[in-house]
Design an enzyme around this catalytic site. Structure first.
Site, PDB file in Angstrom:
ATOM      1  N   ARG A 125       9.511 -52.135  50.740  1.00 29.48           N
ATOM      2  CA  ARG A 125       8.339 -51.629  50.031  1.00 29.48           C
ATOM      3  C   ARG A 125       8.249 -50.094  50.097  1.00 29.48           C
ATOM      4  O   ARG A 125       7.922 -49.437  49.113  1.00 29.48           O
ATOM      5  CB  ARG A 125       7.056 -52.235  50.594  1.00 29.48           C
ATOM      6  CG  ARG A 125       5.852 -51.789  49.788  1.00 29.48           C
ATOM      7  CD  ARG A 125       4.588 -52.469  50.204  1.00 29.48           C
ATOM      8  NE  ARG A 125       4.194 -52.051  51.538  1.00 29.48           N
ATOM      9  CZ  ARG A 125       3.044 -52.381  52.106  1.00 29.48           C
ATOM     10  NH1 ARG A 125       2.210 -53.150  51.462  1.00 29.48           N
ATOM     11  NH2 ARG A 125       2.749 -51.982  53.314  1.00 29.48           N
ATOM     12  N   GLN A 160      11.955 -52.445  27.428  1.00 27.40           N
ATOM     13  CA  GLN A 160      11.542 -53.579  26.592  1.00 27.40           C
ATOM     14  C   GLN A 160      10.063 -53.613  26.289  1.00 27.40           C
ATOM     15  O   GLN A 160       9.676 -53.982  25.177  1.00 27.40           O
ATOM     16  CB  GLN A 160      12.021 -54.929  27.062  1.00 27.40           C
ATOM     17  CG  GLN A 160      12.242 -55.302  28.452  1.00 27.40           C
ATOM     18  CD  GLN A 160      11.995 -56.798  28.575  1.00 27.40           C
ATOM     19  OE1 GLN A 160      12.054 -57.539  27.583  1.00 27.40           O
ATOM     20  NE2 GLN A 160      11.720 -57.267  29.778  1.00 27.40           N
ATOM     21  N   HIS A 199      -2.818 -56.035  40.751  1.00 28.41           N
ATOM     22  CA  HIS A 199      -1.923 -56.705  39.796  1.00 28.41           C
ATOM     23  C   HIS A 199      -0.682 -57.145  40.572  1.00 28.41           C
ATOM     24  O   HIS A 199       0.343 -56.486  40.580  1.00 28.41           O
ATOM     25  CB  HIS A 199      -1.545 -55.771  38.652  1.00 28.41           C
ATOM     26  CG  HIS A 199      -0.428 -56.321  37.807  1.00 28.41           C
ATOM     27  ND1 HIS A 199      -0.589 -57.445  37.037  1.00 28.41           N
ATOM     28  CD2 HIS A 199       0.847 -55.935  37.640  1.00 28.41           C
ATOM     29  CE1 HIS A 199       0.560 -57.716  36.433  1.00 28.41           C
ATOM     30  NE2 HIS A 199       1.449 -56.811  36.792  1.00 28.41           N
ATOM     31  N   GLN A 252       4.496 -36.926  37.042  1.00 24.52           N
ATOM     32  CA  GLN A 252       3.823 -37.239  35.771  1.00 24.52           C
ATOM     33  C   GLN A 252       2.327 -36.934  35.875  1.00 24.52           C
ATOM     34  O   GLN A 252       1.724 -36.409  34.926  1.00 24.52           O
ATOM     35  CB  GLN A 252       4.066 -38.696  35.363  1.00 24.52           C
ATOM     36  CG  GLN A 252       5.508 -38.913  34.911  1.00 24.52           C
ATOM     37  CD  GLN A 252       5.797 -40.316  34.416  1.00 24.52           C
ATOM     38  OE1 GLN A 252       4.926 -41.183  34.413  1.00 24.52           O
ATOM     39  NE2 GLN A 252       7.033 -40.550  34.007  1.00 24.52           N
ATOM     40  N   GLY A 304       8.249 -50.938  26.037  1.00 26.39           N
ATOM     41  CA  GLY A 304       8.138 -49.844  25.064  1.00 26.39           C
ATOM     42  C   GLY A 304       8.473 -50.316  23.653  1.00 26.39           C
ATOM     43  O   GLY A 304       7.770 -49.995  22.689  1.00 26.39           O
ATOM     44  N   ALA A 324      12.021 -46.399  25.925  1.00 25.79           N
ATOM     45  CA  ALA A 324      13.192 -47.144  25.469  1.00 25.79           C
ATOM     46  C   ALA A 324      13.333 -48.506  26.158  1.00 25.79           C
ATOM     47  O   ALA A 324      14.270 -49.251  25.894  1.00 25.79           O
ATOM     48  CB  ALA A 324      14.457 -46.316  25.705  1.00 25.79           C
ATOM     49  N   ARG A 360      11.456 -53.120  41.521  1.00 24.01           N
ATOM     50  CA  ARG A 360      11.934 -53.562  42.828  1.00 24.01           C
ATOM     51  C   ARG A 360      13.250 -54.305  42.621  1.00 24.01           C
ATOM     52  O   ARG A 360      13.341 -55.198  41.794  1.00 24.01           O
ATOM     53  CB  ARG A 360      10.917 -54.513  43.460  1.00 24.01           C
ATOM     54  CG  ARG A 360      11.220 -54.844  44.903  1.00 24.01           C
ATOM     55  CD  ARG A 360      10.316 -55.970  45.382  1.00 24.01           C
ATOM     56  NE  ARG A 360       8.938 -55.540  45.592  1.00 24.01           N
ATOM     57  CZ  ARG A 360       8.478 -55.076  46.757  1.00 24.01           C
ATOM     58  NH1 ARG A 360       9.261 -54.976  47.798  1.00 24.01           N
ATOM     59  NH2 ARG A 360       7.221 -54.720  46.868  1.00 24.01           N
ATOM     60  N   ASP A 404      -3.092 -60.304  33.030  1.00 27.66           N
ATOM     61  CA  ASP A 404      -3.539 -61.387  33.915  1.00 27.66           C
ATOM     62  C   ASP A 404      -4.800 -62.039  33.330  1.00 27.66           C
ATOM     63  O   ASP A 404      -4.951 -63.263  33.338  1.00 27.66           O
ATOM     64  CB  ASP A 404      -3.814 -60.829  35.315  1.00 27.66           C
ATOM     65  CG  ASP A 404      -2.634 -60.008  35.815  1.00 27.66           C
ATOM     66  OD1 ASP A 404      -1.523 -60.550  35.862  1.00 27.66           O
ATOM     67  OD2 ASP A 404      -2.814 -58.814  36.112  1.00 27.66           O
TER      68      ASP A 404
HETATM   69  P1  NDP Z   1      10.102 -53.002  31.048  1.00 23.30           P
HETATM   70  O1  NDP Z   1       9.763 -52.219  29.835  1.00 23.30           O
HETATM   71  O2  NDP Z   1      10.333 -54.450  30.923  1.00 23.30           O
HETATM   72  O3  NDP Z   1       8.979 -52.800  32.180  1.00 23.30           O
HETATM   73  C1  NDP Z   1       8.483 -51.528  32.512  1.00 23.30           C
HETATM   74  C2  NDP Z   1       7.547 -51.616  33.673  1.00 23.30           C
HETATM   75  O4  NDP Z   1       6.437 -52.426  33.348  1.00 23.30           O
HETATM   76  C3  NDP Z   1       8.160 -52.230  34.938  1.00 23.30           C
HETATM   77  O5  NDP Z   1       7.768 -51.414  36.036  1.00 23.30           O
HETATM   78  C4  NDP Z   1       7.485 -53.575  35.023  1.00 23.30           C
HETATM   79  O6  NDP Z   1       7.294 -53.949  36.371  1.00 23.30           O
HETATM   80  C5  NDP Z   1       6.144 -53.258  34.437  1.00 23.30           C
HETATM   81  N1  NDP Z   1       5.312 -54.394  34.106  1.00 23.30           N
HETATM   82  C6  NDP Z   1       3.989 -54.467  34.359  1.00 23.30           C
HETATM   83  N2  NDP Z   1       3.480 -55.606  33.998  1.00 23.30           N
HETATM   84  C7  NDP Z   1       4.476 -56.318  33.490  1.00 23.30           C
HETATM   85  C8  NDP Z   1       4.557 -57.606  32.961  1.00 23.30           C
HETATM   86  N3  NDP Z   1       3.530 -58.387  32.907  1.00 23.30           N
HETATM   87  N4  NDP Z   1       5.725 -58.030  32.511  1.00 23.30           N
HETATM   88  C9  NDP Z   1       6.788 -57.249  32.581  1.00 23.30           C
HETATM   89  N5  NDP Z   1       6.776 -56.016  33.096  1.00 23.30           N
HETATM   90  C10 NDP Z   1       5.638 -55.549  33.553  1.00 23.30           C
HETATM   91  O7  NDP Z   1      11.334 -52.368  31.785  1.00 23.30           O
HETATM   92  P2  NDP Z   1      12.712 -51.849  31.209  1.00 23.30           P
HETATM   93  O8  NDP Z   1      13.612 -51.775  32.373  1.00 23.30           O
HETATM   94  O9  NDP Z   1      13.103 -52.561  29.969  1.00 23.30           O
HETATM   95  O10 NDP Z   1      12.363 -50.372  30.752  1.00 23.30           O
HETATM   96  C11 NDP Z   1      11.928 -49.393  31.600  1.00 23.30           C
HETATM   97  C12 NDP Z   1      12.228 -48.064  30.950  1.00 23.30           C
HETATM   98  O11 NDP Z   1      11.580 -47.053  31.716  1.00 23.30           O
HETATM   99  C13 NDP Z   1      13.710 -47.714  30.906  1.00 23.30           C
HETATM  100  O12 NDP Z   1      14.021 -47.323  29.587  1.00 23.30           O
HETATM  101  C14 NDP Z   1      13.828 -46.535  31.871  1.00 23.30           C
HETATM  102  O13 NDP Z   1      14.788 -45.594  31.420  1.00 23.30           O
HETATM  103  C15 NDP Z   1      12.446 -45.967  31.800  1.00 23.30           C
HETATM  104  N6  NDP Z   1      11.974 -45.125  32.870  1.00 23.30           N
HETATM  105  C16 NDP Z   1      11.387 -43.981  32.470  1.00 23.30           C
HETATM  106  C17 NDP Z   1      10.854 -43.121  33.363  1.00 23.30           C
HETATM  107  C18 NDP Z   1      10.258 -41.869  32.853  1.00 23.30           C
HETATM  108  O14 NDP Z   1       9.844 -41.804  31.710  1.00 23.30           O
HETATM  109  N7  NDP Z   1      10.178 -40.834  33.660  1.00 23.30           N
HETATM  110  C19 NDP Z   1      10.918 -43.383  34.795  1.00 23.30           C
HETATM  111  C20 NDP Z   1      11.515 -44.644  35.128  1.00 23.30           C
HETATM  112  C21 NDP Z   1      12.018 -45.494  34.176  1.00 23.30           C
HETATM  113  P3  NDP Z   1       8.218 -55.075  37.097  1.00 23.30           P
HETATM  114  O15 NDP Z   1       9.601 -54.469  37.140  1.00 23.30           O
HETATM  115  O16 NDP Z   1       7.599 -55.237  38.417  1.00 23.30           O
HETATM  116  O17 NDP Z   1       8.142 -56.287  36.218  1.00 23.30           O
END
Ligand code: NDP
Length: 324
Positions: free
Chosen positions: A98, A15, A187, A112, A17, A13, A92, A159
């Site tokens: 960290r 972004q 990364h 997972q 995704g 759910a 983060r 990248d």
């Molecule tokens: P995003 O979909 O934007 O990002 C998800 C992850 O991708 C982040 O860890 C982000 O890291 C990483 N990422 C890697 N490369 C990139 C890149 N180039 N640009 C942007 N992001 C990158 O995050 P949202 O917060 O929109 O969505 C996360 C979803 O995950 C939420 O719906 C949450 O509920 C869910 N979630 C599900 C889990 C599960 O299934 N068990 C566990 C935890 C969360 P970074 O933040 O460093 O950019």
């Protein structure tokens, strides 16, 4: 008819995704003739939003999409999975140490990995997108001792694509003219985009640009592109990250002569065995292979070593936390 390939997406759910699922369902992940079944894993409070995305997927009437399941139970989500895209992670936040970040992600990627170990199909392939991606992949891998270690990978393809695009713009050539681009290491901001092996029209890219541009513009622009996108867009990159995930899996399954991917090291190029580090790779018969025999000069050596050192520190930290 062909049996559908089950693709599990975590953080469905979010972004990334949202940008990813529609392209998987339309046939870009595996090929335009491969039916897919989607499994969306979310945390309980985001299941409803995932259901909304699933409604939109239904409304596209994708010919290749044979079904969608949505759950907050990892055991169900990975049951019979052939491909796992681990996108959801603990980001983060300001002031977070960290150790806390790694601990929080250990709580996600450990279980997972275990669910993948216990329930996924024998041919499971895992791509970790959620950051810190390389080390999250290591954690998942260690929780899945029955799955061949090389099935756990992390994404540096974004990248790689950024490096292609920056170089193409500088030299005013189409991206398709650039061959043998490589991202080395983690990364993270320490990654090393390498122009000493990249070729443009048969010439070494590093020889077509001046040293100052390579060192002071190209490398930092690629490494810090994520922050520049946040600054411009007010949100982190999502569609380009999703696109890179698609490229990674497509090439893994269908083959490629040269790209970048973070895969478990076999000790090549002085990268300690077992670290999930980015290399120049080919894919043959559904397996990544590190491209061998490249000469690494002092400039590249120093940068590869710095990024690998960071990966080793992350590995030590997750060991000390008992996560691997
Ligand atoms: P995003 O979909 O934007 O990002 C998800 C992850 O991708 C982040 O860890 C982000 O890291 C990483 N990422 C890697 N490369 C990139 C890149 N180039 N640009 C942007 N992001 C990158 O995050 P949202 O917060 O929109 O969505 C996360 C979803 O995950 C939420 O719906 C949450 O509920 C869910 N979630 C599900 C889990 C599960 O299934 N068990 C566990 C935890 C969360 P970074 O933040 O460093 O950019």
């Amino acid at each position: 008819a062909q049996t559908p390939v089950k693709v599990t997406v975590t953080g469905a759910a979010g972004q990334i995704g949202y940008a990813l699922l529609f392209r998987i369902a339309s046939g870009h992940l595996l090929g335009a003739d491969v039916p897919v079944k989607l499994s969306l894993l979310e945390i309980p409070q985001a299941v409803k939003a995932a259901e909304g995305t699933a409604m939109e997927l239904d409304d596209c009437a994708f010919p290749l999409l044979s079904g969608i399941e949505i759950t907050d139970d990892a055991n169900k989500a990975f049951d019979g999975a052939n491909i796992a895209l681990l996108v959801g992670a603990r980001p983060r936040t300001a002031g977070m140490e960290r150790g806390d970040l790694l601990q929080a992600n250990g709580g996600i990627f450990g279980p997972q990995g275990k669910a993948i170990n216990d329930h996924a199909a024998d041919d499971i392939r895992v791509l970790v997108v959620g950051n810190p991606a390389n080390t999250n992949a290591l954690i998942a891998q260690h929780s899945a001792p029955d799955v061949p270690a090389e099935r756990f990978t992390a994404m540096t393809r974004l990248d790689h694509n950024r490096a292609l695009s920056q170089l193409a713009a500088k030299l005013q050539v189409p991206v398709t003219e650039i061959k043998k681009m490589t991202i080395w290491g983690n990364h993270s901001a320490t990654q090393y985009p390498d122009l000493f092996h990249a070729e443009v029209g048969g010439k070494i890219a590093a020889e077509l640009v001046d040293d100052a541009w390579l060192r002071d513009t190209f490398i930092p622009t690629v490494a810090k592109r994520g922050a520049a996108i946040i600054e411009a867009r007010g949100a982190s990159s999502a569609a380009s990250a999703a696109n890179a995930a698609i490229d990674h899996v497509f090439d893994w399954v269908n083959g490629t002569e040269w790209t970048s991917a973070a895969i478990p090291s076999d000790g090549s190029y002085g990268v300690p065995e077992g670290l999930i580090s980015s290399f120049p790779v080919a894919s043959r018969n559904g397996k990544w292979e590190i491209i061998q025999g490249l000469e690494i000069d002092a400039f590249s050596r120093e940068r590869i070593d710095a990024s690998v050192r960071e990966l080793e520190e992350e590995r030590t930290a997750v060991r000390e936390l008992g996560l691997i």
